[in-house]
Design an enzyme around this catalytic site. Sequence first.
Site, short mmCIF file in Angstrom:
data_model
loop_
_atom_site.label_atom_id
_atom_site.label_comp_id
_atom_site.label_asym_id
_atom_site.label_seq_id
_atom_site.Cartn_x
_atom_site.Cartn_y
_atom_site.Cartn_z
N ASP A 394 2.37 1.41 9.48
CA ASP A 394 2.89 1.90 8.21
C ASP A 394 4.02 0.96 7.78
OD1 ASP A 394 3.71 3.65 6.12
OD2 ASP A 394 5.23 4.47 7.46
N ASP A 396 6.86 1.62 4.89
CA ASP A 396 8.17 2.22 4.59
C ASP A 396 8.60 3.20 5.67
OD1 ASP A 396 8.97 1.35 1.76
OD2 ASP A 396 6.82 1.77 1.63
#
Length: 560
Positions: A394, A396
Amino acid sequence: MKLGYLGPVGSYSNILTEKYFAHSTYTLHPHSQIQQLFENLDSDAIELAIVPIRNSTFGEVRESAEERAIRPKLRKLREYSLKVEHCLVGRQGSKVEDVQLVSSHEQALGQCREYLAGRGIAKHLKASSTANATHSLSTQNSIEGVDVGKCASICSESCAGLFDNLAILDKGIQDNKDNTTTFYLMSYRDIDGHSQSPITTQQNNLFAPLRRSRRSRYRRAYASADIHLQFNTPRVRSNSLNRSIFQYLYTFFSKAEKPTHTQPINDESNLHKEKDQLDEFLSVDSSSGSGTVKKRPSYHDLLTNPPKQKQSNKTKDQQNPFAPPFNRRRTTSSDGLLPNPLPSRNLLAVSGGSTTTTPSTSSSPSHTPSIVEQQKKLTSKSTGVHMPKTLVLDLDETLIHSTSKAPARIANSFSLGLRGVLQGGSNDGGAHMVEVVLGGRSVLYHVYKRPHLDFFLKKVASWYTLVIFTASMQEYADPVIDWIDGGRGVFAKRLFRESCTQASNGSYMKDLDVIDKDNDLSRVALVDNSPISYSINPANGIPISGQSALHNGRSTCFRS
Ligand SMILES: O=C(O)C(=O)Cc1ccccc1
């Protein structure tokens, strides 16, 4: 000097021991269990032990890790590598096709898993060593109710040669031709005057969460060294890959140790530094008291008590007035406000000023060969059996933290019109500036790397195919990924919001089938701070604390 190893004669530990210690300084003492080796070190019955630590195919040697974990004062003096080639061994006259049961050390079974599966050898029996399994094959009439003629063991060629009634049925059966096991020479003492500080403490803290049942043992052992442990085991359903990645995450720095069979280990400070970097990466706080493991949020914690920005019942997009509906790429929202290119945060839109071009989506400077290209080369050499593993990351709050608010200390320079300069990739106040242009309006983001991100990416890129899967919009994520990639070409693929699946409550889920529908999901893991992201493939999820949680008052957590 008395040196113990995992015997009997013929075991890989024995082969290594004979290779390096067959001279008068040492008397060699075979042990039938790894645990016994450690107990004899404790009681001083032996001064040194050769201990198998990890294997390039199957990972950590579980028993050794557990025994080391409860002995923070035990030292590693040297490190050795042994190339391990396995044979399938049966009774004279038996054939591979007839084998129903195979017995060996769990490491050997693990290193030949694909070979065994390919031949339909389904019954696996763990033995205390490869040589012990082979000894039983030679001496018993049946094993676990299976006639010994239909049984086999896995061991070295030299071990097979020790038994007259056994024959090698197949050779080189390890799944990975380049199969290497690392051994440590361990002791409580300073041998040869090499003064060593105990190195196991920090590593062991990392192993500790793996076995719930052993916690009180760990706690007691560490308390005696004045180290007080806290445990937190992320409750994830696991498949073998995310287990192995957990193992990697927990033991990251043991891999960074150098082979030192000719040199004493004297680069303790490096080891500790690297381990500290991992701790920080995983938000394990080793600064708060020696060796104390700070509680990481468990999978359960994350679901029931998610990090601050997700505490509202609202979905990511509902929290954010600027967020566009899923799967509808647009540059302006119906209310005229900017769409939110990030998955979850409330943004402060920065308007005005001349807009500049958003960095191109494929603007990574080309390096030849990139890490991905190098990896492809390696993969093409590997057999069909050895498919690469994919680590999906991922963006952020996992790899970076970003905000559209100017940090106070740079607010002035920001308003002095630095934007055009910053957009080119400069740092200010530790942040990288990314300008996102949507619908003719621009937002400037301050992006911060998770500490030691570069080091982390360099390491994992050499082991896995890396994929970025973000719920952010491509217009924002691409320039951020370009920046963290830094022209190295570490990411094989980038997936953005439009590749996510939206849940009925509006949150974004990451269906790992999207990466490649033919991909074997047992070889894929997703590291994500939001458990919702892997709710379609929970067995593939690896939780990681969100970076903004780390940010609380610890500005040093976000370095570039
Ligand atoms: O069982 C043995 O022979 C050992 O020494 C442990 C082991 C098993 C498989 C590979 C390397 C070491």
